[in-house]
Scaffold this motif. Structure first.
Motif, PDB file in Angstrom:
ATOM      1  N   LYS A  58     -14.577  -7.362 -25.472  1.00 27.35           N
ATOM      2  CA  LYS A  58     -14.180  -6.972 -24.117  1.00 27.35           C
ATOM      3  C   LYS A  58     -14.538  -5.510 -23.853  1.00 27.35           C
ATOM      4  O   LYS A  58     -15.003  -5.161 -22.765  1.00 27.35           O
ATOM      5  CB  LYS A  58     -12.690  -7.196 -23.907  1.00 27.35           C
ATOM      6  N   ASP A  59     -14.339  -4.666 -24.847  1.00 27.06           N
ATOM      7  CA  ASP A  59     -14.679  -3.249 -24.715  1.00 27.06           C
ATOM      8  C   ASP A  59     -16.185  -3.069 -24.532  1.00 27.06           C
ATOM      9  O   ASP A  59     -16.634  -2.311 -23.675  1.00 27.06           O
ATOM     10  CB  ASP A  59     -14.190  -2.480 -25.947  1.00 27.06           C
ATOM     11  N   ARG A  60     -16.977  -3.797 -25.335  1.00 23.24           N
ATOM     12  CA  ARG A  60     -18.442  -3.722 -25.200  1.00 23.24           C
ATOM     13  C   ARG A  60     -18.900  -4.211 -23.836  1.00 23.24           C
ATOM     14  O   ARG A  60     -19.797  -3.630 -23.225  1.00 23.24           O
ATOM     15  CB  ARG A  60     -19.116  -4.520 -26.309  1.00 23.24           C
ATOM     16  N   LEU A  61     -18.275  -5.290 -23.340  1.00 23.50           N
ATOM     17  CA  LEU A  61     -18.626  -5.823 -22.025  1.00 23.50           C
ATOM     18  C   LEU A  61     -18.314  -4.799 -20.938  1.00 23.50           C
ATOM     19  O   LEU A  61     -19.122  -4.595 -20.027  1.00 23.50           O
ATOM     20  CB  LEU A  61     -17.875  -7.128 -21.762  1.00 23.50           C
ATOM     21  N   ALA A  62     -17.165  -4.148 -21.028  1.00 26.03           N
ATOM     22  CA  ALA A  62     -16.801  -3.140 -20.027  1.00 26.03           C
ATOM     23  C   ALA A  62     -17.805  -1.991 -20.028  1.00 26.03           C
ATOM     24  O   ALA A  62     -18.202  -1.502 -18.961  1.00 26.03           O
ATOM     25  CB  ALA A  62     -15.392  -2.617 -20.312  1.00 26.03           C
ATOM     26  N   LYS A  63     -18.256  -1.583 -21.207  1.00 25.88           N
ATOM     27  CA  LYS A  63     -19.247  -0.500 -21.296  1.00 25.88           C
ATOM     28  C   LYS A  63     -20.583  -0.940 -20.698  1.00 25.88           C
ATOM     29  O   LYS A  63     -21.242  -0.177 -20.003  1.00 25.88           O
ATOM     30  CB  LYS A  63     -19.433  -0.056 -22.742  1.00 25.88           C
ATOM     31  N   LEU A  64     -20.989  -2.175 -20.970  1.00 22.38           N
ATOM     32  CA  LEU A  64     -22.246  -2.681 -20.400  1.00 22.38           C
ATOM     33  C   LEU A  64     -22.163  -2.793 -18.882  1.00 22.38           C
ATOM     34  O   LEU A  64     -23.112  -2.458 -18.174  1.00 22.38           O
ATOM     35  CB  LEU A  64     -22.592  -4.045 -20.997  1.00 22.38           C
ATOM     36  N   GLU A  65     -21.024  -3.258 -18.389  1.00 23.43           N
ATOM     37  CA  GLU A  65     -20.865  -3.367 -16.939  1.00 23.43           C
ATOM     38  C   GLU A  65     -20.891  -1.996 -16.282  1.00 23.43           C
ATOM     39  O   GLU A  65     -21.474  -1.809 -15.220  1.00 23.43           O
ATOM     40  CB  GLU A  65     -19.570  -4.106 -16.603  1.00 23.43           C
ATOM     41  N   ALA A  66     -20.266  -1.012 -16.941  1.00 25.44           N
ATOM     42  CA  ALA A  66     -20.281   0.346 -16.401  1.00 25.44           C
ATOM     43  C   ALA A  66     -21.702   0.902 -16.415  1.00 25.44           C
ATOM     44  O   ALA A  66     -22.138   1.555 -15.462  1.00 25.44           O
ATOM     45  CB  ALA A  66     -19.353   1.247 -17.214  1.00 25.44           C
ATOM     46  N   ALA A  67     -22.442   0.621 -17.475  1.00 30.20           N
ATOM     47  CA  ALA A  67     -23.826   1.114 -17.569  1.00 30.20           C
ATOM     48  C   ALA A  67     -24.713   0.431 -16.533  1.00 30.20           C
ATOM     49  O   ALA A  67     -25.601   1.063 -15.948  1.00 30.20           O
ATOM     50  CB  ALA A  67     -24.379   0.875 -18.971  1.00 30.20           C
ATOM     51  N   SER A  68     -24.466  -0.846 -16.277  1.00 31.69           N
ATOM     52  CA  SER A  68     -25.325  -1.562 -15.340  1.00 31.69           C
ATOM     53  C   SER A  68     -25.122  -1.082 -13.907  1.00 31.69           C
ATOM     54  O   SER A  68     -26.016  -1.203 -13.081  1.00 31.69           O
ATOM     55  CB  SER A  68     -25.106  -3.073 -15.430  1.00 31.69           C
ATOM     56  N   SER A  69     -23.980  -0.504 -13.622  1.00 28.69           N
ATOM     57  CA  SER A  69     -23.752   0.004 -12.274  1.00 28.69           C
ATOM     58  C   SER A  69     -24.422   1.358 -12.066  1.00 28.69           C
ATOM     59  O   SER A  69     -24.449   1.872 -10.959  1.00 28.69           O
ATOM     60  CB  SER A  69     -22.249   0.110 -11.989  1.00 28.69           C
ATOM     61  N   SER A  70     -24.984   1.926 -13.136  1.00 28.60           N
ATOM     62  CA  SER A  70     -25.630   3.238 -13.031  1.00 28.60           C
ATOM     63  C   SER A  70     -27.095   3.125 -12.610  1.00 28.60           C
ATOM     64  O   SER A  70     -27.785   4.124 -12.522  1.00 28.60           O
ATOM     65  CB  SER A  70     -25.528   3.982 -14.366  1.00 28.60           C
ATOM     66  N   GLY A  71     -27.593   1.935 -12.385  1.00 27.85           N
ATOM     67  CA  GLY A  71     -28.958   1.771 -11.900  1.00 27.85           C
ATOM     68  C   GLY A  71     -29.982   1.509 -12.973  1.00 27.85           C
ATOM     69  O   GLY A  71     -31.172   1.608 -12.708  1.00 27.85           O
ATOM     70  N   GLY A  72     -29.561   1.146 -14.172  1.00 25.82           N
ATOM     71  CA  GLY A  72     -30.513   0.818 -15.226  1.00 25.82           C
ATOM     72  C   GLY A  72     -30.853  -0.662 -15.205  1.00 25.82           C
ATOM     73  O   GLY A  72     -30.522  -1.385 -14.273  1.00 25.82           O
ATOM     74  N   PHE A  73     -31.539  -1.107 -16.256  1.00 28.74           N
ATOM     75  CA  PHE A  73     -31.933  -2.518 -16.345  1.00 28.74           C
ATOM     76  C   PHE A  73     -32.059  -2.920 -17.809  1.00 28.74           C
ATOM     77  O   PHE A  73     -32.163  -2.075 -18.696  1.00 28.74           O
ATOM     78  CB  PHE A  73     -33.261  -2.762 -15.618  1.00 28.74           C
TER      79      PHE A  73
END
Length: 130
Positions: A58-73
């Motif tokens: 769950k922690d890893r998913l939250a970090k990935l979701e936060a990173a994906s909102s920064s405009g990366g791919f």
């Protein structure tokens, strides 16, 4: 006197049996618990381990979701900045800085990232300076 000794021995035996309750059950110690008790303790340990693993995921998913909102791919499993170059093959992806070129080994498909100003040798997949 013999009866007193027998009574004390019997009392000591009952005390030692009574002391071996569920709190003293240690699956790593042979004979410290019965089969059902051991199975319950082991199930509890597995449940605790799974809960910990779920919390980590769950922690890893939250970090990935936060990173994906920064405009990366995503470049396969790698997550790249939105200005990055994505080099991918059948097995993995690599992110390179802007201006990077992807250089692939002809037989294995291994990726080398060539920095700006270098050239890919397509015969071996290595980067060389110009």
């Amino acid at each position: 006197m013999v009866q007193v000794i027998r009574f004390l021995a019997l009392a000591a035996l009952f005390v030692s049996i009574g002391a071996q309750d569920a709190g003293s059950c240690d699956p790593a110690t042979p004979g410290s618990c019965d089969g059902e008790e051991s199975a319950l303790v082991q199930q509890s340990l597995r449940s605790t381990a799974m809960s910990s693993e779920i919390a980590g995921l769950k922690d890893r998913l939250a970090k990935l979701e936060a990173a994906s909102s920064s405009g990366g791919f995503f470049c396969k499993a790698a997550y790249c900045a939105n200005t990055a170059v994505c080099c991918r093959n059948h097995a993995y992806g690599l992110c390179g800085s802007p201006g990077t070129t992807c250089c692939y080994a002809p037989e294995s498909g291994i990726i080398n990232l060539c920095a700006p100003g270098s050239k890919c040798n397509t015969h071996n997949g290595h980067c060389h300076s110009r």
